[in-house]
Design a protein around this motif. Sequence first.
Motif, PDB file in Angstrom:
ATOM      1  N   VAL A  35       0.844  -1.194   0.000  1.00  0.00           N
ATOM      2  CA  VAL A  35       0.000   0.000   0.000  1.00  0.00           C
ATOM      3  C   VAL A  35       0.882   1.248   0.000  1.00  0.00           C
ATOM      4  O   VAL A  35       1.965   1.247   0.600  1.00  0.00           O
ATOM      5  N   ARG A  37       2.352   4.312   1.340  1.00  0.00           N
ATOM      6  CA  ARG A  37       2.465   4.746   2.722  1.00  0.00           C
ATOM      7  C   ARG A  37       2.884   6.213   2.789  1.00  0.00           C
ATOM      8  O   ARG A  37       3.840   6.615   2.135  1.00  0.00           O
ATOM      9  N   ASP A  38       2.147   6.969   3.599  1.00  0.00           N
ATOM     10  CA  ASP A  38       2.473   8.382   3.788  1.00  0.00           C
ATOM     11  C   ASP A  38       3.251   8.489   5.087  1.00  0.00           C
ATOM     12  O   ASP A  38       2.685   8.727   6.152  1.00  0.00           O
ATOM     13  N   THR A  39       4.574   8.309   4.997  1.00  0.00           N
ATOM     14  CA  THR A  39       5.412   8.218   6.190  1.00  0.00           C
ATOM     15  C   THR A  39       5.376   9.481   7.040  1.00  0.00           C
ATOM     16  O   THR A  39       5.264   9.415   8.260  1.00  0.00           O
ATOM     17  N   LYS A  85      -2.411   7.507  -4.960  1.00  0.00           N
ATOM     18  CA  LYS A  85      -2.658   8.297  -3.747  1.00  0.00           C
ATOM     19  C   LYS A  85      -2.303   7.471  -2.508  1.00  0.00           C
ATOM     20  O   LYS A  85      -2.379   6.235  -2.541  1.00  0.00           O
ATOM     21  N   PRO A  86      -1.970   8.161  -1.390  1.00  0.00           N
ATOM     22  CA  PRO A  86      -1.705   7.432  -0.149  1.00  0.00           C
ATOM     23  C   PRO A  86      -2.890   6.522   0.202  1.00  0.00           C
ATOM     24  O   PRO A  86      -4.034   6.917   0.035  1.00  0.00           O
ATOM     25  N   GLY A  87      -2.571   5.318   0.633  1.00  0.00           N
ATOM     26  CA  GLY A  87      -3.608   4.364   1.007  1.00  0.00           C
ATOM     27  C   GLY A  87      -4.043   3.446  -0.120  1.00  0.00           C
ATOM     28  O   GLY A  87      -4.703   2.430   0.126  1.00  0.00           O
ATOM     29  N   GLU A  88      -3.677   3.792  -1.347  1.00  0.00           N
ATOM     30  CA  GLU A  88      -4.065   2.915  -2.473  1.00  0.00           C
ATOM     31  C   GLU A  88      -3.153   1.711  -2.538  1.00  0.00           C
ATOM     32  O   GLU A  88      -1.954   1.823  -2.283  1.00  0.00           O
ATOM     33  N   PRO A  89      -3.700   0.544  -2.936  1.00  0.00           N
ATOM     34  CA  PRO A  89      -2.817  -0.604  -3.136  1.00  0.00           C
ATOM     35  C   PRO A  89      -1.912  -0.402  -4.347  1.00  0.00           C
ATOM     36  O   PRO A  89      -2.362   0.060  -5.395  1.00  0.00           O
TER      37      PRO A  89
END
Lengths: 146, 81
Positions: A35, A37-39, A85-89
Amino acid sequence: MTVRVQSDPFDAGAELNSFAQNRTDVGAVVSFTGVVRDTKGDLQEMLIEHYPGMTERAIAKIAEEAVQRWALVDVLVIHRYGPLKPGEPIMMVATASAHRAAAFEAADFLMDYLKSRAPFWKKEVTAQGASWVDAKDADEDALKRW
Amino acid sequence: MNVVYFAWVRERIGLPQETVDTDAATVKDLIAELSAREDRYAAAFADVSALRVALDQELADFDAPLAGVQEVAFFPPMTGG
């Protein structure tokens, strides 16, 4: 064996269900989903570039090796490219085998090799600008396990 | 021969792909030839340890021969998964 390289989103749950369906010859199905990841909490987008042609060949070669080595009944690899986008597989692998040890190990092997041997490059876009994600030495070292 | 670039190599050189007329015997020779052309190539090829090369879509070494090769690709270490 199924290998898909696509820009479209995919539904990891639906893919796993259809992969696992109607099988009476396997005792284990293992899957992994990667996924975005928005670190640091500032990621706007992740851009994934790839090498059309080589990507499909490289993944097929890795998947074939996994099938041979762990006597898998089937394997599925999906990997996306383009803006995410963040969270997308980003990608998923699934393995089907008679016993769980082989299914787990083969999925782990696939992930290690897809990380460092499939021609994808990630670029992170934030309000501060865009930067390429560097490959990690640890990812290269992970290949030595196999 | 078709030469393709990906990720920051593509950005630094400013091209995704070009046709190169060359007698270079190996990948190293081709890199030397391209680097001598213009600063942007020299900048992209300054540190080959940060680069990977594929010949006809298979990973190769920098001393690999180019005889019979149709497509050379230069890119940074891959970050899939």
